[in-house]
Enzyme design. Sequence first.
Site, PDB file in Angstrom:
ATOM      1  N   ARG A 299       0.845  -0.914   0.335  1.00  0.00           N
ATOM      2  CA  ARG A 299       0.657   0.117  -0.052  1.00  0.00           C
ATOM      3  C   ARG A 299       0.195   1.150  -0.074  1.00  0.00           C
ATOM      4  O   ARG A 299       0.136   2.295  -0.795  1.00  0.00           O
ATOM      5  CB  ARG A 299      -0.856   0.237   0.858  1.00  0.00           C
ATOM      6  CG  ARG A 299      -1.999   0.407   1.276  1.00  0.00           C
ATOM      7  CD  ARG A 299      -3.290   1.013   1.870  1.00  0.00           C
ATOM      8  NE  ARG A 299      -3.910   2.335   1.812  1.00  0.00           N
ATOM      9  CZ  ARG A 299      -4.101   2.792   3.010  1.00  0.00           C
ATOM     10  NH1 ARG A 299      -3.594   2.685   4.805  1.00  0.00           N
ATOM     11  NH2 ARG A 299      -4.988   3.566   3.159  1.00  0.00           N
TER      12      ARG A 299
ATOM     13  N   HIS B  90       0.869   3.773  -3.052  1.00  0.00           N
ATOM     14  CA  HIS B  90       0.110   5.392  -2.434  1.00  0.00           C
ATOM     15  C   HIS B  90       1.153   6.355  -2.924  1.00  0.00           C
ATOM     16  O   HIS B  90       1.540   7.611  -3.516  1.00  0.00           O
ATOM     17  CB  HIS B  90      -0.261   5.558  -1.149  1.00  0.00           C
ATOM     18  CG  HIS B  90      -1.120   4.963  -0.692  1.00  0.00           C
ATOM     19  ND1 HIS B  90      -2.371   6.447  -0.034  1.00  0.00           N
ATOM     20  CD2 HIS B  90      -2.041   4.462  -1.517  1.00  0.00           C
ATOM     21  CE1 HIS B  90      -3.304   5.228  -0.224  1.00  0.00           C
ATOM     22  NE2 HIS B  90      -3.327   3.812  -1.453  1.00  0.00           N
TER      23      HIS B  90
ATOM     24  N   ASN C  51      -4.152   8.590   3.017  1.00  0.00           N
ATOM     25  CA  ASN C  51      -2.760   8.115   3.944  1.00  0.00           C
ATOM     26  C   ASN C  51      -3.127   8.302   5.265  1.00  0.00           C
ATOM     27  O   ASN C  51      -2.129   7.994   6.223  1.00  0.00           O
ATOM     28  CB  ASN C  51      -1.483   9.243   2.412  1.00  0.00           C
ATOM     29  CG  ASN C  51      -1.243   8.861   1.719  1.00  0.00           C
ATOM     30  OD1 ASN C  51      -1.954   7.916   1.028  1.00  0.00           O
ATOM     31  ND2 ASN C  51      -1.051   9.449   1.114  1.00  0.00           N
TER      32      ASN C  51
ATOM     33  N   HIS D  20      -4.569  -7.508  -4.358  1.00  0.00           N
ATOM     34  CA  HIS D  20      -5.209  -7.589  -2.963  1.00  0.00           C
ATOM     35  C   HIS D  20      -5.447  -9.035  -2.513  1.00  0.00           C
ATOM     36  O   HIS D  20      -6.546  -9.439  -1.390  1.00  0.00           O
ATOM     37  CB  HIS D  20      -7.218  -7.825  -3.787  1.00  0.00           C
ATOM     38  CG  HIS D  20      -7.114  -5.519  -3.931  1.00  0.00           C
ATOM     39  ND1 HIS D  20      -7.879  -5.795  -4.958  1.00  0.00           N
ATOM     40  CD2 HIS D  20      -6.260  -4.761  -3.675  1.00  0.00           C
ATOM     41  CE1 HIS D  20      -7.890  -3.932  -4.418  1.00  0.00           C
ATOM     42  NE2 HIS D  20      -6.665  -3.972  -4.288  1.00  0.00           N
TER      43      HIS D  20
END
Length: 330
Positions: free
Chosen positions: A69, A73, A101, A197
Amino acid sequence: MGSLTAAVIAVVLGLTAAMNNSLFAHAAITSSLQVEFYATSCPAAESLIQNATQAKWNVDRTITARLLRISFHDCFVQGCDASNLIKSTPTNAAELDALPNLTLHGMDLIDTAKVAVEEACPGIVSCADIISLATRDAVVTAGGEYYAVPTGRRDSRVSLASSVNLPGPGFNMASAASAFQGRGLNITDMVTLLGAHTMGVAHCEFFYKRLYNFSGTGRQDPSMAPSLVESLKSICPEASAGLGNTIALDQGSEFVFDKSYYKQLKKNHGILQIDQELTHDPTTSSIVKSLAGPASRFGSSFGQAMVKMGKIGVLTGSQGEIRKVCSQIN
């Protein structure tokens, strides 16, 4: 990516749907990186980062999802430059304080690895490279296939909360495909990267409407298996009190990095709307079938896609800096 939250469409859809041209200024994919960039300048770097990652994974198996993640990001805002590690100051609201975030976790591992490499080789190894290497190591530790990570990134001196414009978990196929393509990633890359995922969880609030009021119909999403709907309703009751509850994005093997995610999609067991759409959209269904099948090359394909994504908007040469501490500009 408590565990990974789907506040950013889990790990992968931490991408930008509509950024202005200024944010794309250094976001093109570049090939100026090289494998074993630190072989001479800091030969112990990769092993030090791997040791830190292994130690963290031994006590917290959610670290794989959390690092994935952080990676997405970072790369999908202004490029893979560790700008999402910088903390805000009284005069600057940094990316970390942007709403999507606020639930990023795992930066403690990045900090631990940074301390180790700074002790061995001060001022040599970038925080941006630590993110990429630690993410790879966490994927491998969780059962994924090893892939060589080109390094040589430098760290950004710019981090703006206002630059973070992330879509919600209800992102549809057309918008997702457009956003990936805008970053130099194709449809196959998108489907493969969504395989991240296979790790992490989603909060009920991000798929709640699929259970009770899909597209304002007052009914469940017809693309979700009825058995899964009933199971999820027990975890996510209709009352708002259950919106913070979580469910594993991969119902088959939550802490193992494997192709189970795609097998679940074939059973209509996708938790997020974008996940399930992959199976039914004609542009992606064959890719899902291939990645779920007995001859699946998900492991190697994921590594290739991560390497490609890891070249988005990188700073090299004299650009940016090598931060001494990942959370602050020198």
